[in-house]
Design an enzyme around this catalytic site. Sequence first.
Site, PDB file in Angstrom:
ATOM      1  N   SER A 197       0.827  -1.212   0.000  1.00 10.61           N
ATOM      2  CA  SER A 197       0.000   0.000   0.000  1.00 10.61           C
ATOM      3  C   SER A 197       0.856   1.254   0.000  1.00 10.61           C
ATOM      4  CB  SER A 197      -0.911   0.030   1.224  1.00 10.61           C
ATOM      5  OG  SER A 197      -1.605   1.266   1.236  1.00 10.61           O
ATOM      6  N   LYS A 207      -4.554  -6.599   3.488  1.00  8.04           N
ATOM      7  CA  LYS A 207      -4.556  -5.474   2.537  1.00  8.04           C
ATOM      8  C   LYS A 207      -5.988  -5.133   2.111  1.00  8.04           C
ATOM      9  CE  LYS A 207      -2.971  -2.358  -0.361  1.00  8.04           C
ATOM     10  NZ  LYS A 207      -3.982  -2.007  -1.302  1.00  8.04           N
ATOM     11  N   HIS A 224      -7.482  -3.203   4.819  1.00  8.31           N
ATOM     12  CA  HIS A 224      -6.899  -1.853   4.715  1.00  8.31           C
ATOM     13  C   HIS A 224      -7.702  -1.028   3.706  1.00  8.31           C
ATOM     14  CE1 HIS A 224      -4.472   1.020   2.410  1.00  8.31           C
ATOM     15  NE2 HIS A 224      -3.787   1.248   3.514  1.00  8.31           N
ATOM     16  N   ASN A 225      -7.983  -1.629   2.558  1.00 15.28           N
ATOM     17  CA  ASN A 225      -8.685  -0.883   1.514  1.00 15.28           C
ATOM     18  C   ASN A 225     -10.136  -0.587   1.889  1.00 15.28           C
ATOM     19  OD1 ASN A 225      -6.263  -1.295   0.163  1.00 15.28           O
ATOM     20  ND2 ASN A 225      -7.287  -1.222  -1.798  1.00 15.28           N
ATOM     21  N   GLU A 258      -9.882   2.283   3.954  1.00 16.24           N
ATOM     22  CA  GLU A 258      -9.554   3.400   3.039  1.00 16.24           C
ATOM     23  C   GLU A 258     -10.840   3.970   2.403  1.00 16.24           C
ATOM     24  OE1 GLU A 258      -6.350   2.562   0.104  1.00 16.24           O
ATOM     25  OE2 GLU A 258      -7.798   3.133  -1.431  1.00 16.24           O
TER      26      GLU A 258
HETATM   27  C1  6PG Z   1      -3.118   1.466  -1.685  1.00 14.18           C
HETATM   28  C2  6PG Z   1      -4.383   1.636  -2.437  1.00 14.18           C
HETATM   29  C3  6PG Z   1      -4.270   1.053  -3.781  1.00 14.18           C
HETATM   30  C4  6PG Z   1      -5.351   1.540  -4.697  1.00 14.18           C
HETATM   31  C5  6PG Z   1      -6.377   0.540  -5.073  1.00 14.18           C
HETATM   32  C6  6PG Z   1      -7.798   0.757  -4.699  1.00 14.18           C
HETATM   33  O1  6PG Z   1      -3.197   0.939  -0.606  1.00 14.18           O
HETATM   34  O2  6PG Z   1      -2.073   1.873  -2.209  1.00 14.18           O
HETATM   35  O3  6PG Z   1      -5.438   1.048  -1.750  1.00 14.18           O
HETATM   36  O4  6PG Z   1      -4.156  -0.317  -3.653  1.00 14.18           O
HETATM   37  O5  6PG Z   1      -5.788   2.770  -4.478  1.00 14.18           O
HETATM   38  O6  6PG Z   1      -6.178   0.443  -6.423  1.00 14.18           O
HETATM   39  O7  6PG Z   1      -8.393   1.671  -5.488  1.00 14.18           O
HETATM   40  P1  6PG Z   1      -9.899   1.725  -5.948  1.00 14.18           P
HETATM   41  O8  6PG Z   1     -10.390   2.979  -5.309  1.00 14.18           O
HETATM   42  O9  6PG Z   1      -9.816   1.839  -7.437  1.00 14.18           O
HETATM   43  O10 6PG Z   1     -10.616   0.502  -5.523  1.00 14.18           O
END
Ligand code: 6PG
Length: 468
Positions: free
Chosen positions: A130, A184, A187-188, A191
């Site tokens: 990430s 991960k 994590h997302n 995010e």
């Molecule tokens: C990171 C991000 C990275 C990316 C993804 C998700 O941790 O560096 O999460 O993996 O931003 O591609 O993006 P989307 O918003 O397109 O799902």
Amino acid sequence: MKNSNVGLIGLGTMGSMLALNIAEKGFHISVFNRTTEITRKFSKTAGKLSENITPCETLHELVTTIKNPRAIILMVPAGSAVDEQIGTLRPLLNPEDIIIDAGNADYNQTNRRASEALENGTGFLGIGVSGGETGARYGPSIMSGGSKQSWDRVSHLFEAIAAKYDGQPCAKWMGEEGSGHFVKTVHNGIEYADMQMIAEIYGIMRDGMQIDARECSEVFARWNNGSLKSYLIEITAKVLSTKDIETGKPIIDLIIDRAGQKGTGRWTAIEAQHLGAPIPIIEAAVAARNLSADLETRRNGELVFGPAPKILPKGSLDLDDLEAALIAGKILCYAQGFALLSSANSTFSWTLPLPEIAKVWREGCIIRSSMLNDMASALAQNPIENLIFSPYFANILKSKSNTLRQVVTSSLASGLPIPALSSALTYFDMMRTSRSTANMIQAQRDYFGAHSFERFDQQGAHHGPWSD
Ligand code: 6PG
């Protein structure tokens, strides 16, 4: 000549940045891209670092230029491309070589690939990386999964290229199989929720308080000096202050409100549903992205129903209220993410190290934030309990939840859509409700399906004396 320490396949943005990072840390790296032109261009633009880079035009060349036993990083798009790449690579490798999938992958697929690797007798790691483009180049956060033996062989390289927090590398082995990619994925999910709540607060400022982009930027920049200090708040301030070169207008006002997604937030929601782990803020954020994508329907809805008033009555909320609401929302959303990880530990008999995960997320990754250090301490004290009950975060929630309530109720009253913040408040309220309304659900289930229910006053399973 066999002199590379590692190989890398896939020179897209993330792959090429990771390769440059590896080369800069003094490792020799062989690189390959399916389109040879991209490999050539990459090595031309690598400058001085090209001394450590061996551009390869065939897979055979790639494997023959890496020292034995080999480690080869895949940075190809998630899905079938990874399987195809493994399929063409594996026959060229020895049993002791390791394939490392460092793209965003569905952890179920990583589990499968790990078992296939075991059957074939080759090493395999699924690594979550990430930090976007800059992170990959200058120090990402790294979440590894797969055999510990394989990780121990390559950890020095990943620790060298990872972000550092107080000198400690943000790179860690999370456990067997797909556990690195699972972490991960969570994590997302966080995010997505973090970004959505920031967007909602921005919406309250923009539409509810009629604050322009420049001023919003100053507010976020100020917040970035306090408890909200984080990468996402920092870039929000920068985004809001950026002007379009052609028109001189704030670029944010020219960007279409239709969010894209590669799907990792959706994976989080799906896995949470499989595990029966409640992560409603993250789910609300995924749904909000889906809703945002359908701009035509929303435009039509505005024609049919008319727009909501949106403007807040004067004095109903101030900027300090918004900051407090965002702090509370952020704690609740991270708590859901960690609770999901904890639930994966119980269901899969994993030992995901929750305090270490919080530490790995302190630098390099997209959700890095000053709060994660306190989360790491709270989780070290009690890794099982939901973060909202740790004395430190419970105190913050006690002091901020009323303001979150004020922000949510005022915004809803004015028709400002705040799916994630309102979900955060409802989650908080549910988490402190000893008598919920699920007795009604149980009664209904028993009524139509004889599913039975428990009683407060008697032991065992019971059925109702339903009238018909
Ligand atoms: C990171 C991000 C990275 C990316 C993804 C998700 O941790 O560096 O999460 O993996 O931003 O591609 O993006 P989307 O918003 O397109 O799902």
